[in-house]
Scaffold this active site. Structure first.
Site, PDB file in Angstrom:
ATOM      1  N   VAL A 504       0.836  -1.207   0.000  1.00 53.00           N
ATOM      2  CA  VAL A 504       0.000   0.000   0.000  1.00 53.00           C
ATOM      3  C   VAL A 504       0.866   1.250   0.000  1.00 53.00           C
ATOM      4  O   VAL A 504       0.588   2.214  -0.727  1.00 53.00           O
ATOM      5  CB  VAL A 504      -0.958  -0.013   1.211  1.00 53.00           C
ATOM      6  CG1 VAL A 504      -1.650   1.345   1.371  1.00 53.00           C
ATOM      7  CG2 VAL A 504      -2.007  -1.115   1.043  1.00 53.00           C
ATOM      8  N   GLN A 507       2.178   1.952  -3.467  1.00 54.49           N
ATOM      9  CA  GLN A 507       1.166   2.408  -4.415  1.00 54.49           C
ATOM     10  C   GLN A 507       0.618   3.780  -4.059  1.00 54.49           C
ATOM     11  O   GLN A 507       0.306   4.576  -4.936  1.00 54.49           O
ATOM     12  CB  GLN A 507       0.016   1.396  -4.470  1.00 54.49           C
ATOM     13  CG  GLN A 507      -0.955   1.641  -5.606  1.00 54.49           C
ATOM     14  CD  GLN A 507      -0.275   1.587  -6.972  1.00 54.49           C
ATOM     15  OE1 GLN A 507       0.731   0.903  -7.142  1.00 54.49           O
ATOM     16  NE2 GLN A 507      -0.829   2.315  -7.933  1.00 54.49           N
ATOM     17  N   GLU A 508       0.506   4.066  -2.769  1.00 54.00           N
ATOM     18  CA  GLU A 508      -0.070   5.332  -2.347  1.00 54.00           C
ATOM     19  C   GLU A 508       0.879   6.512  -2.534  1.00 54.00           C
ATOM     20  O   GLU A 508       0.485   7.564  -3.030  1.00 54.00           O
ATOM     21  CB  GLU A 508      -0.484   5.259  -0.867  1.00 54.00           C
ATOM     22  CG  GLU A 508      -1.740   4.444  -0.605  1.00 54.00           C
ATOM     23  CD  GLU A 508      -3.012   5.169  -1.039  1.00 54.00           C
ATOM     24  OE1 GLU A 508      -2.921   6.347  -1.437  1.00 54.00           O
ATOM     25  OE2 GLU A 508      -4.083   4.558  -0.973  1.00 54.00           O
ATOM     26  N   SER A 509       2.111   6.366  -2.126  1.00 51.72           N
ATOM     27  CA  SER A 509       3.017   7.526  -2.075  1.00 51.72           C
ATOM     28  C   SER A 509       4.362   7.296  -2.730  1.00 51.72           C
ATOM     29  O   SER A 509       5.160   8.231  -2.821  1.00 51.72           O
ATOM     30  CB  SER A 509       3.250   7.923  -0.618  1.00 51.72           C
ATOM     31  OG  SER A 509       3.974   6.893   0.058  1.00 51.72           O
ATOM     32  N   TYR A 614      -5.475   0.238  -8.855  1.00 54.06           N
ATOM     33  CA  TYR A 614      -4.908   0.313  -7.500  1.00 54.06           C
ATOM     34  C   TYR A 614      -4.906  -1.060  -6.839  1.00 54.06           C
ATOM     35  O   TYR A 614      -3.886  -1.496  -6.287  1.00 54.06           O
ATOM     36  CB  TYR A 614      -5.728   1.309  -6.684  1.00 54.06           C
ATOM     37  CG  TYR A 614      -5.297   1.459  -5.250  1.00 54.06           C
ATOM     38  CD1 TYR A 614      -4.351   2.401  -4.880  1.00 54.06           C
ATOM     39  CD2 TYR A 614      -5.844   0.656  -4.242  1.00 54.06           C
ATOM     40  CE1 TYR A 614      -3.958   2.542  -3.554  1.00 54.06           C
ATOM     41  CE2 TYR A 614      -5.457   0.791  -2.925  1.00 54.06           C
ATOM     42  CZ  TYR A 614      -4.509   1.742  -2.592  1.00 54.06           C
ATOM     43  OH  TYR A 614      -4.120   1.863  -1.277  1.00 54.06           O
TER      44      TYR A 614
END
Length: 656
Positions: A504, A507-509, A614
């Site tokens: 996560v 993928q997020e930041s 995502y």
């Protein structure tokens, strides 16, 4: 003799001071100098600045000093500073502020000169560029550009007042310009702005706009009362009619695509337009896609009926998904094999081709396809490997960077400054220096940059550099194990696997601890402040919004929220990731529409393209991170009992 002794003595007493001027002290002096400048303590600032003559970041003090003192009295000093430090990214900010100041002082010749020699600045200051062009004599083109900005609802500042007045004197806005602006405002529902517009409006025109307003409130009812006076008798009215129809049908399709599609057929007869413009075909495509995202199987036929010019990779993808939802493997197989060659060769469609073949009993062909897909690395490759019982393919490689190239890059002034900003924890400034220093880098230079960034413990730039170098198999750089202590602690607290947390974060930041989204999501796991507050209250963790930029706090809160989503949605990472991205209420709605009986199909038919990508990336990332930790990879969609969607309880609001 006495003079010599004094010199020796002065050198002796100066030695401890010189030796004490370590890089750490220089950083401290630089920080103090910046604070003194901000506080207008100029004597202290001057004293500190003298100590920093050789410090890599000292040019910033000169730039900031000129920025704070922009006025008509220091134009020459600003120009000299910009000429002295052209490669410092913050010089761009100084130049932008200076050009704005010149415009405020009506120095349009100087403004035009700066914009001419710095084209990138021209795009950032589009309004000033138009006004400068007008003042320089190219008035016809400037007026045309001014009209475009006015029609497109762009904002204007006080610097364009004189040009605006001249624009009005020339007869602007024309009727066409005015109605083009009205149409854009109405489409956004900005009715007060329309009422505030100067200019005549007939009683009939007011009725049309009143009708449009009602159309937005109740499309189905309003379409039944389409005003007969509104016919495509002129370009303006054609544009108005089409905008109203498109707006109304789009709103209707959100609630009821069947009603929208039926109304479209009626309107095509009642309000015919030139078929060559493809207006109704474009509207039909949007309604069909809306129906497909709502998993209405009738959408497959609507998409099939679209003329070829309206068909695209997006429409074909959703048509294929409709066949998946209907378990129509014959049609899916036939459809994939009719796709453009390049499209059907994508891992996505090769996997689903194998899936359809297997579902029809042709295991030999299916296994050959799955085995070929499994040779790659990614979501569909991992699914293919699972289908065949094969080990996942990772193909890790070390980056082959030239030691000489690494040394050369490390000695570049911009790279040196980037490292200093990193040491000062000013990550955005470090990023700017890094990108400026590597603006024209070739693949070999990017390889060296990836090695350097990795050595500096700068994961986000190591990932980006490896990608730009084309080093896609450099998994150590592309999938870093940073913040390990915090990730392992969060995993222990929540019961999540460390791999899913890292998946996560990536993928997020992309491991950017200072990441801030336009919507306000913060930090490594991109938490919204309200969501973070809710989770913090639950686990009794105190801290303000700024604490979300702390890796320790962000990882802990984000992991607890992800674990909560996973517990609510059948302990499935795919559903937890979807809820993390799109919100738990949407996932609950999607499950009510399409049960999670077949995980691959459910993920493939997620309505939001962003959320689908995502989820697939998080699952693939987690698999790579399991490999990086030398753990046995978990299956993507383990077979287990699934509860009914009505049994899912959502106690917290949808805050993501």
């Amino acid at each position: 003799m006495r003079f010599v002794l004094l010199v020796i003595a002065s050198c002796f007493f100066a030695m401890p001071f010189t030796q004490a001027a370590t890089i750490e002290q220089q950083r401290d002096w630089f920080t103090q100098a910046h604070r003194a400048l901000d506080a207008h303590h100029m004597d202290r600032y001057a004293t500190l600045k003298k100590k920093l003559a050789d410090y890599p970041l000292s040019p910033y003090l000169d730039i900031w000093e000129q920025r704070k003192a922009i006025s008509g009295k220091n134009d020459a000093e600003i120009a000299a500073t910009l000429e002295l430090f052209p490669d410092i990214p913050e010089s761009d900010d100084l130049r932008k502020a200076w050009v704005k100041s010149l415009a405020e002082r009506s120095k349009w010749k100087e403004v035009a000169n700066q914009l001419e020699h710095h084209p990138r600045l021209k795009s950032k200051l589009a309004e000033l560029a138009i006004v400068a062009e007008w003042h320089s004599g190219n008035q016809e083109h400037a007026m045309t550009e001014f009209s475009k900005r006015w029609v497109n609802l762009d904002k204007f500042s006080g610097t364009s007042i004189s040009m605006h007045k001249a624009w009005l004197r020339q007869g602007h806005p024309t009727s066409e310009e005015r109605w083009s602006r009205i149409i854009k405002l109405a489409g956004k529902g900005h009715w007060r702005d329309i009422e505030a517009l100067d200019g005549p409006m007939s009683k009939q025109q007011k009725k049309w706009l009143h009708y449009w307003r009602n159309l937005q409130k109740n499309p189905q009812s309003a379409f039944a009362r389409w005003p007969s006076s509104l016919s495509p008798s002129s370009p303006v009215y054609t544009a108005l009619s089409q905008a109203m129809i498109s707006d109304g049908l789009t709103r209707l399709a959100r609630k009821d695509p069947l009603q929208a599609y039926a109304m479209l057929q009626q309107l095509q007869t009642r309000m015919p337009f030139d078929s060559s413009d493809g207006f109704y075909d474009e509207v039909a495509k949007e309604i069909a896609l809306r129906a497909a995202r709502q998993h209405m199987t009738v959408a497959a036929g609507w998409l099939e009926q679209l003329p070829d010019r309206q068909k695209s990779a997006e429409t074909r993808a959703w048509q294929a998904r409709m066949y998946m939802l209907d378990y129509d493997w014959a049609k899916l197989l036939q459809f994939i094999e009719a796709m453009p060659t390049e499209e059907q060769q994508e891992d996505r469609w090769q996997y689903w081709r194998g899936y359809a073949l297997q579902a029809r009993g042709d295991n030999e062909k299916a296994n050959a396809i799955f085995a070929a897909v499994a040779n790659g690395r990614g979501y569909y490759s991992f699914l293919g490997a699972e289908r065949m019982g094969l080990p996942y393919s990772f193909d890790n490689e070390q980056i082959a960077a030239s030691p000489a190239m690494i040394r050369e890059l490390e000695q570049r002034s911009g790279v040196i400054r980037a490292r200093e900003w990193l040491a000062l924890k000013s990550y955005s400034k470090a990023d700017r220096e890094w990108y400026a220093a590597l603006a024209a880098a070739n693949p070999d230079e990017w390889k060296a940059a990836a090695v350097i960034a990795s050595a500096w413990e700068w994961p986000e730039q190591a990932i980006r550099a490896a990608y730009r170098a084309g080093a896609m198999n450099a998994l150590e750089e592309r999938f870093p194990l940073h913040y390990q202590k915090d990730v392992l602690l969060a995993a222990k607290e929540t019961g999540l696997s460390p791999a899913s947390i890292w998946g996560v974060i990536r993928q997020e930041s992309l491991f950017n601890r200072q990441a801030l989204s336009p919507a306000g999501a913060r930090g490594l796991m991109q938490l919204m402040p309200k969501t973070a507050k809710m989770v913090a209250k639950k686990i009794r963790l105190h801290g303000g919004h700024e604490a979300l930029f702390s890796p320790r706090v962000n990882i802990r809160l984000g992991s607890h929220y992800l674990a909560d989503m996973k517990a609510r949605f059948y302990d499935q990472l795919a559903l937890a990731a979807a809820a993390y991205n799109a919100g738990p209420h949407r996932v609950k709605q999607w499950l009510e529409r399409t049960p999670f009986d077949t995980g691959e199909i459910w993920v493939e038919t997620i309505p939001f393209n962003e959320t689908r990508h995502y989820v697939q990336q998080v699952m693939a990332n987690a698999t790579v991170y399991e490999w990086r930790q030398q753990q046995a990879p978990t299956r993507k969609f383990p077979v287990q009992a699934i509860v009914e969607p009505s049994q899912i309880t959502l106690n917290s609001p949808d805050l993501l």
